[in-house]
Scaffold this motif. Structure first.
Motif, PDB file in Angstrom:
ATOM      1  N   ARG A 219      -6.298 -13.000  19.360  1.00 59.37           N
ATOM      2  CA  ARG A 219      -4.940 -12.997  18.819  1.00 59.37           C
ATOM      3  C   ARG A 219      -4.644 -14.332  18.138  1.00 59.37           C
ATOM      4  NH1 ARG A 219       0.599 -13.311  22.356  1.00 59.37           N
ATOM      5  NH2 ARG A 219      -0.760 -14.743  23.493  1.00 59.37           N
ATOM      6  N   ILE A 220      -4.140 -14.262  16.911  1.00 63.60           N
ATOM      7  CA  ILE A 220      -3.661 -15.458  16.219  1.00 63.60           C
ATOM      8  C   ILE A 220      -2.164 -15.303  15.988  1.00 63.60           C
ATOM      9  CG2 ILE A 220      -3.734 -16.823  14.102  1.00 63.60           C
ATOM     10  CD1 ILE A 220      -6.661 -16.215  13.833  1.00 63.60           C
ATOM     11  N   ILE A 221      -1.404 -16.208  16.576  1.00 64.56           N
ATOM     12  CA  ILE A 221       0.049 -16.179  16.407  1.00 64.56           C
ATOM     13  C   ILE A 221       0.415 -16.913  15.119  1.00 64.56           C
ATOM     14  CG2 ILE A 221       2.260 -16.949  17.346  1.00 64.56           C
ATOM     15  CD1 ILE A 221       1.120 -16.582  20.133  1.00 64.56           C
ATOM     16  N   VAL A 222       1.077 -16.195  14.233  1.00 67.86           N
ATOM     17  CA  VAL A 222       1.603 -16.792  13.002  1.00 67.86           C
ATOM     18  C   VAL A 222       3.108 -16.954  13.206  1.00 67.86           C
ATOM     19  CG1 VAL A 222       1.976 -16.491  10.525  1.00 67.86           C
ATOM     20  CG2 VAL A 222      -0.180 -15.749  11.570  1.00 67.86           C
ATOM     21  N   PRO A 223       3.620 -18.179  13.224  1.00 65.00           N
ATOM     22  CA  PRO A 223       5.035 -18.395  13.568  1.00 65.00           C
ATOM     23  C   PRO A 223       5.997 -18.178  12.404  1.00 65.00           C
ATOM     24  CG  PRO A 223       3.960 -20.490  13.259  1.00 65.00           C
ATOM     25  CD  PRO A 223       2.895 -19.444  13.088  1.00 65.00           C
ATOM     26  N   TYR A 224       5.639 -17.260  11.514  1.00 62.10           N
ATOM     27  CA  TYR A 224       6.467 -16.927  10.356  1.00 62.10           C
ATOM     28  C   TYR A 224       6.439 -15.421  10.136  1.00 62.10           C
ATOM     29  CZ  TYR A 224       6.004 -21.925   9.621  1.00 62.10           C
ATOM     30  OH  TYR A 224       6.012 -23.277   9.810  1.00 62.10           O
ATOM     31  N   ALA A 225       7.350 -14.947   9.316  1.00 59.65           N
ATOM     32  CA  ALA A 225       7.477 -13.507   9.090  1.00 59.65           C
ATOM     33  C   ALA A 225       6.298 -12.954   8.296  1.00 59.65           C
ATOM     34  CB  ALA A 225       8.786 -13.210   8.353  1.00 59.65           C
ATOM     35  N   ALA A 226       6.039 -11.672   8.503  1.00 62.21           N
ATOM     36  CA  ALA A 226       4.997 -10.986   7.742  1.00 62.21           C
ATOM     37  C   ALA A 226       5.333 -11.047   6.257  1.00 62.21           C
ATOM     38  CB  ALA A 226       4.883  -9.539   8.198  1.00 62.21           C
ATOM     39  N   GLY A 227       4.314 -11.294   5.450  1.00 64.04           N
ATOM     40  CA  GLY A 227       4.511 -11.355   4.010  1.00 64.04           C
ATOM     41  C   GLY A 227       4.750 -12.742   3.468  1.00 64.04           C
ATOM     42  N   GLN A 228       5.084 -13.705   4.339  1.00 63.80           N
ATOM     43  CA  GLN A 228       5.249 -15.082   3.876  1.00 63.80           C
ATOM     44  C   GLN A 228       3.876 -15.716   3.648  1.00 63.80           C
ATOM     45  OE1 GLN A 228       7.883 -17.281   6.470  1.00 63.80           O
ATOM     46  NE2 GLN A 228       9.692 -16.184   5.740  1.00 63.80           N
ATOM     47  N   GLY A 229       3.873 -16.896   3.027  1.00 64.21           N
ATOM     48  CA  GLY A 229       2.618 -17.516   2.634  1.00 64.21           C
ATOM     49  C   GLY A 229       1.636 -17.734   3.771  1.00 64.21           C
ATOM     50  N   ALA A 230       2.109 -18.272   4.898  1.00 67.97           N
ATOM     51  CA  ALA A 230       1.217 -18.521   6.025  1.00 67.97           C
ATOM     52  C   ALA A 230       0.637 -17.225   6.558  1.00 67.97           C
ATOM     53  CB  ALA A 230       1.966 -19.263   7.134  1.00 67.97           C
ATOM     54  N   ASP A 231       1.443 -16.183   6.571  1.00 65.46           N
ATOM     55  CA  ASP A 231       0.976 -14.883   7.048  1.00 65.46           C
ATOM     56  C   ASP A 231      -0.106 -14.324   6.135  1.00 65.46           C
ATOM     57  OD1 ASP A 231       1.303 -12.295   8.646  1.00 65.46           O
ATOM     58  OD2 ASP A 231       1.784 -11.608   6.618  1.00 65.46           O
ATOM     59  N   LEU A 232       0.100 -14.391   4.830  1.00 65.74           N
ATOM     60  CA  LEU A 232      -0.890 -13.878   3.881  1.00 65.74           C
ATOM     61  C   LEU A 232      -2.216 -14.615   4.023  1.00 65.74           C
ATOM     62  CD1 LEU A 232       1.344 -13.504   0.691  1.00 65.74           C
ATOM     63  CD2 LEU A 232       0.593 -11.690   2.246  1.00 65.74           C
ATOM     64  N   LEU A 233      -2.133 -15.939   4.173  1.00 66.00           N
ATOM     65  CA  LEU A 233      -3.357 -16.726   4.319  1.00 66.00           C
ATOM     66  C   LEU A 233      -4.059 -16.425   5.632  1.00 66.00           C
ATOM     67  CD1 LEU A 233      -5.242 -18.915   3.261  1.00 66.00           C
ATOM     68  CD2 LEU A 233      -3.724 -20.622   4.288  1.00 66.00           C
ATOM     69  N   ALA A 234      -3.285 -16.321   6.712  1.00 64.67           N
ATOM     70  CA  ALA A 234      -3.872 -16.023   8.016  1.00 64.67           C
ATOM     71  C   ALA A 234      -4.619 -14.690   7.989  1.00 64.67           C
ATOM     72  CB  ALA A 234      -2.787 -16.000   9.092  1.00 64.67           C
ATOM     73  N   ARG A 235      -4.039 -13.693   7.361  1.00 61.09           N
ATOM     74  CA  ARG A 235      -4.682 -12.375   7.296  1.00 61.09           C
ATOM     75  C   ARG A 235      -5.932 -12.408   6.415  1.00 61.09           C
ATOM     76  NH1 ARG A 235      -1.362  -8.502   9.575  1.00 61.09           N
ATOM     77  NH2 ARG A 235       0.721  -9.299  10.060  1.00 61.09           N
ATOM     78  N   LEU A 236      -5.868 -13.165   5.339  1.00 66.11           N
ATOM     79  CA  LEU A 236      -7.026 -13.273   4.445  1.00 66.11           C
ATOM     80  C   LEU A 236      -8.215 -13.898   5.167  1.00 66.11           C
ATOM     81  CD1 LEU A 236      -8.277 -13.155   1.582  1.00 66.11           C
ATOM     82  CD2 LEU A 236      -7.243 -15.402   1.156  1.00 66.11           C
ATOM     83  N   VAL A 237      -7.984 -15.020   5.842  1.00 69.39           N
ATOM     84  CA  VAL A 237      -9.059 -15.718   6.539  1.00 69.39           C
ATOM     85  C   VAL A 237      -9.528 -14.930   7.758  1.00 69.39           C
ATOM     86  CG1 VAL A 237      -9.654 -17.822   7.812  1.00 69.39           C
ATOM     87  CG2 VAL A 237      -8.312 -17.975   5.703  1.00 69.39           C
ATOM     88  N   SER A 238      -8.584 -14.341   8.478  1.00 73.30           N
ATOM     89  CA  SER A 238      -8.929 -13.614   9.711  1.00 73.30           C
ATOM     90  C   SER A 238      -9.797 -12.391   9.444  1.00 73.30           C
ATOM     91  CB  SER A 238      -7.654 -13.193  10.442  1.00 73.30           C
ATOM     92  OG  SER A 238      -6.946 -14.320  10.879  1.00 73.30           O
ATOM     93  N   GLN A 239      -9.596 -11.778   8.310  1.00 71.13           N
ATOM     94  CA  GLN A 239     -10.400 -10.599   7.981  1.00 71.13           C
ATOM     95  C   GLN A 239     -11.881 -10.951   7.936  1.00 71.13           C
ATOM     96  OE1 GLN A 239      -9.394  -8.789   4.250  1.00 71.13           O
ATOM     97  NE2 GLN A 239     -10.449  -6.895   4.711  1.00 71.13           N
ATOM     98  N   GLU A 240     -12.208 -12.059   7.281  1.00 70.35           N
ATOM     99  CA  GLU A 240     -13.604 -12.474   7.191  1.00 70.35           C
ATOM    100  C   GLU A 240     -14.084 -13.111   8.495  1.00 70.35           C
ATOM    101  OE1 GLU A 240     -15.570 -11.690   4.658  1.00 70.35           O
ATOM    102  OE2 GLU A 240     -13.801 -10.620   3.935  1.00 70.35           O
ATOM    103  N   LEU A 241     -13.191 -13.801   9.179  1.00 70.47           N
ATOM    104  CA  LEU A 241     -13.554 -14.430  10.445  1.00 70.47           C
ATOM    105  C   LEU A 241     -13.899 -13.382  11.491  1.00 70.47           C
ATOM    106  CD1 LEU A 241     -13.781 -17.229  11.719  1.00 70.47           C
ATOM    107  CD2 LEU A 241     -11.379 -17.069  12.361  1.00 70.47           C
ATOM    108  N   GLY A 242     -13.142 -12.286  11.502  1.00 71.80           N
ATOM    109  CA  GLY A 242     -13.431 -11.205  12.436  1.00 71.80           C
ATOM    110  C   GLY A 242     -14.817 -10.623  12.236  1.00 71.80           C
ATOM    111  N   LYS A 243     -15.253 -10.540  10.996  1.00 74.18           N
ATOM    112  CA  LYS A 243     -16.600 -10.029  10.710  1.00 74.18           C
ATOM    113  C   LYS A 243     -17.655 -10.962  11.288  1.00 74.18           C
ATOM    114  CE  LYS A 243     -15.156  -7.884   6.338  1.00 74.18           C
ATOM    115  NZ  LYS A 243     -15.293  -7.937   4.859  1.00 74.18           N
ATOM    116  N   ARG A 244     -17.413 -12.250  11.184  1.00 76.01           N
ATOM    117  CA  ARG A 244     -18.361 -13.232  11.724  1.00 76.01           C
ATOM    118  C   ARG A 244     -18.449 -13.156  13.244  1.00 76.01           C
ATOM    119  NH1 ARG A 244     -22.016 -16.429   9.501  1.00 76.01           N
ATOM    120  NH2 ARG A 244     -21.431 -18.134  10.882  1.00 76.01           N
TER     121      ARG A 244
END
Length: 333
Positions: free
Chosen positions: A43-68
């Protein structure tokens, strides 16, 4: 030399074996956890709303990180209080390697100077895992209304008309950048605070205000269309995100470097072996050319930092942001 009776030697040997076994058993949970990690979703807690910049970046990186990692990574949005609510939740999480914080310059450097009670300690409650990237800001002007094509021209104009040039500031980060620019450049500009990015950009393009400080992500479409003109970028060096736009530091304000950033943090007590392993996986993901391209597309400059480097960076950033906020008297309204 006094000889120890056979019965005594056997007793000492048994005691030594018990001590060694207890020590080995005591070290098993952490060692075993590190060896088997991860064996369930993270679980990665993003302390901002879905769709905001930090959320978009977290999802982008996490997608590839999960594969690893061969495990799903679940993004949990816990927005509120400038990131403090989600960060406090992450600080209270078990340090077992299955909960992490997607922190920012706000949550881990600035907020302690802006809020009376954050609900957590950014130093003692977290350990740095990996830097994700930098988010430079850009000083923009209307393409038609302000004849200032460089920071030097902007400074001259401000000095000739003290506090007559309004600057739109749509975030606390923009306020910090503005305060440091005014102080470092000795440019008497006037701050106009906004609740959100869109309106300040619209007002600048419409001529209601001559200048705005915003993220590259928000401003880039209008820079590309010619509706806004970039005067300078706030990172120490030029960025591939805005080719041809010089940093403020190269335009008469040496050393100017105030940027937002995103990084991954672990709750206190997370085994160092897990922190190190996750950091290496993040490094691999960020070094992939396709990931770099995608991050630049959303306005983030990838930057690799290992745990010790990140901790040192955050220490310096807390001092920098804290000093600017205190001198400027910036407050959350």
């Amino acid at each position: 030399m006094k000889l120890i009776p056979e019965s005594g030697r056997r007793a000492l040997l048994r005691a030594a074996m018990v001590t060694a076994l207890a020590a080995a058993i005591g070290g098993l949970p952490q060692a075993a956890a590190a060896q088997a990690w991860p064996d369930k979703p993270i679980r990665i807690i993003v302390p901002y709303a879905a769709g905001q910049g930090a959320d978009l970046l977290a999802r982008l990186v996490s997608q590839e990180l999960g594969k690893r990692l061969n495990q799903p990574i679940v993004i949990e949005n816990r927005a509120g209080a400038g990131g403090n609510i989600g960060s406090a939740a992450a600080a209270r999480a078990a340090g077992d390697g299955y909960t992490f914080l997607f922190g920012t310059n706000a949550t881990n450097a600035a907020n302690e100077f802006l809020y009376a009670n954050q609900g957590y300690d950014p130093v003692t409650d977290f350990a740095g895992v990996a830097m994700i990237g930098l988010l430079p800001m850009v000083i923009c002007t209307s393409a038609a209304d302000l004849p200032a094509n460089s920071v030097a021209q902007l400074i001259d104009r401000a000095r000739s008309q003290p506090n007559a040039l309004n600057v739109g500031l749509p975030s606390t980060t923009a306020q910090v950048v503005f305060a440091e620019f005014v102080k470092s450049a000795q440019a008497p500009l006037f701050a106009v605070k906004y609740k959100a990015s869109g309106q300040s950009l619209t007002d600048t393009m419409g001529g209601q205000i001559p200048l705005v400080i915003d993220t590259v992500t928000a401003a880039r479409p209008y820079l590309s269309s010619g509706k806004l003109r970039a005067v300078g970028i706030t990172s120490l060096k030029a960025s591939d995100m805005l080719p041809g736009v010089k940093p403020v530091s190269e335009q008469g304000v040496p050393g100017f470097d105030v940027v937002a950033w995103d990084a991954l943090f672990a709750p206190r007590g997370t085994p160092p072996a897990i922190v190190q392993e996750l950091s290496e996986h993040v490094r691999y993901v960020l070094e992939q050319p396709e990931m770099r391209r995608k991050m630049l597309d959303i306005g983030v400059e990838p930057l690799v930092m290992r745990p010790a480097q990140l901790d040192a960076f955050v220490k310096d950033e807390r001092q920098k942001w804290g000093a600017i906020i205190k001198v400027a008297g910036i407050r959350i309204e």
